[in-house]
Design an enzyme around this catalytic site. Structure first.
Site, PDB file in Angstrom:
ATOM      1  CE1 TYR A  50      -4.500  -1.947   4.911  1.00 43.84           C
ATOM      2  CE2 TYR A  50      -3.451   0.164   4.341  1.00 43.84           C
ATOM      3  CZ  TYR A  50      -4.388  -1.055   3.849  1.00 43.84           C
ATOM      4  OH  TYR A  50      -4.162  -1.211   2.634  1.00 43.84           O
ATOM      5  CB  SER A  88      -0.969   0.092   1.149  1.00 42.22           C
ATOM      6  OG  SER A  88      -1.486   1.449   1.572  1.00 42.22           O
TER       7      SER A  88
END
Length: 254
Positions: free
Chosen positions: A158, A145
């Protein structure tokens, strides 16, 4: 040279592929010639996604297992190899998000994020790599990501998990590149998916994102497929341990 991007005769497992980015990647690899094995935890959803892609004329199958269950993963991968044949490509896409101020995140929520986003990558990669190493051939693509590189308020678990995925990718390269495997990461920016539903519907965030991203827009999930096909194909045979950001330029500017 173009043939080096084709995936004919290759078999790919994509975790978390019954919807969103995973389903888009499954479609992209299948369109490039691969037989794709979908994965999820829900049999009905997996069957539905499989039927959808088969109706498009694509060669797909499915396997239902939970990436967080180390023993179940190993058993499922062994069964897949026995039933369908060798897995040439693995894309570790299964993941989840948790949005909350870090001081309010419970230990259970922290471990839930890490269990899926990081432990899941380890569990499936190890199970698949055992077979790939024997054949001295295989491609593993971990989905990172922009949060593999950048932090943002309210998503610290996350971001931590995706930063760890980037380093685990390098660790896999260090241990397995000499055994014939190529292990890289694909790091999406902000794409319109179910995982980002809350952000897509937040006008203030959308305004910030359009100003922050040089491309000036959200990404479309189909725009990840070319990069994934490259990393899955023989065109990337000397690419190892890298993270390819597909983010409209977001991580390149301040």
């Amino acid at each position: 040279m173009i043939d080096s991007f084709r995936l004919n005769g290759r078999r790919a497992l994509i975790t978390g592929s019954v919807r969103g980015i995973g389903l888009a990647l499954a479609r992209g690899l299948a369109q490039a010639g691969a037989q794709v094995v979908l994965n999820g935890r829900d049999t009905e959803r997996a069957q539905g996604a499989c039927a959808l892609l088969r109706d498009e004329g694509l060669d797909v199958d499915y396997s239902v297992f939970d990436v967080t269950d180390h023993a179940a993963v190993a058993k499922a991968i062994d069964a897949l190899e026995l039933r369908l044949g060798p897995l040439d490509i693995l894309i570790n896409n299964a993941g989840l998000q948790h949005r909350q101020a870090l001081q309010d995140v419970s230990a259970d929520d922290w471990h839930r994020v890490m269990s899926t986003n990081l432990d899941g990558v380890f569990n499936v990669s190890k199970a698949v790599a055992r077979h790939m190493i024997t054949r001295r051939h295989g491609k593993i693509i971990n989905i990172g990501s922009v949060q593999s590189e950048l932090a943002r308020r309210s998503i610290a678990p996350y971001a931590a998990s995706k930063g760890a995925v980037r380093m685990l990718t390098r660790g896999m390269c260090a241990d397995w590149a000499g055994l014939g495997l190529q292990i890289n990461a694909l790091a999406p920016g902000y794409f319109q998916t179910e995982l980002n539903h809350a952000l897509v519907n937040d006008p203030a965030f959308c305004e910030w994102l359009l100003q922050r991203t040089p491309a000036g827009r959200w990404g479309n999930v189909e725009e990840l497929c070319g990069a994934a096909v490259f990393l899955a194909s023989s065109a990337s045979n000397f690419v190892n341990g890298q993270t390819l950001f597909v983010d409209g330029g977001l991580t390149s500017v301040v």
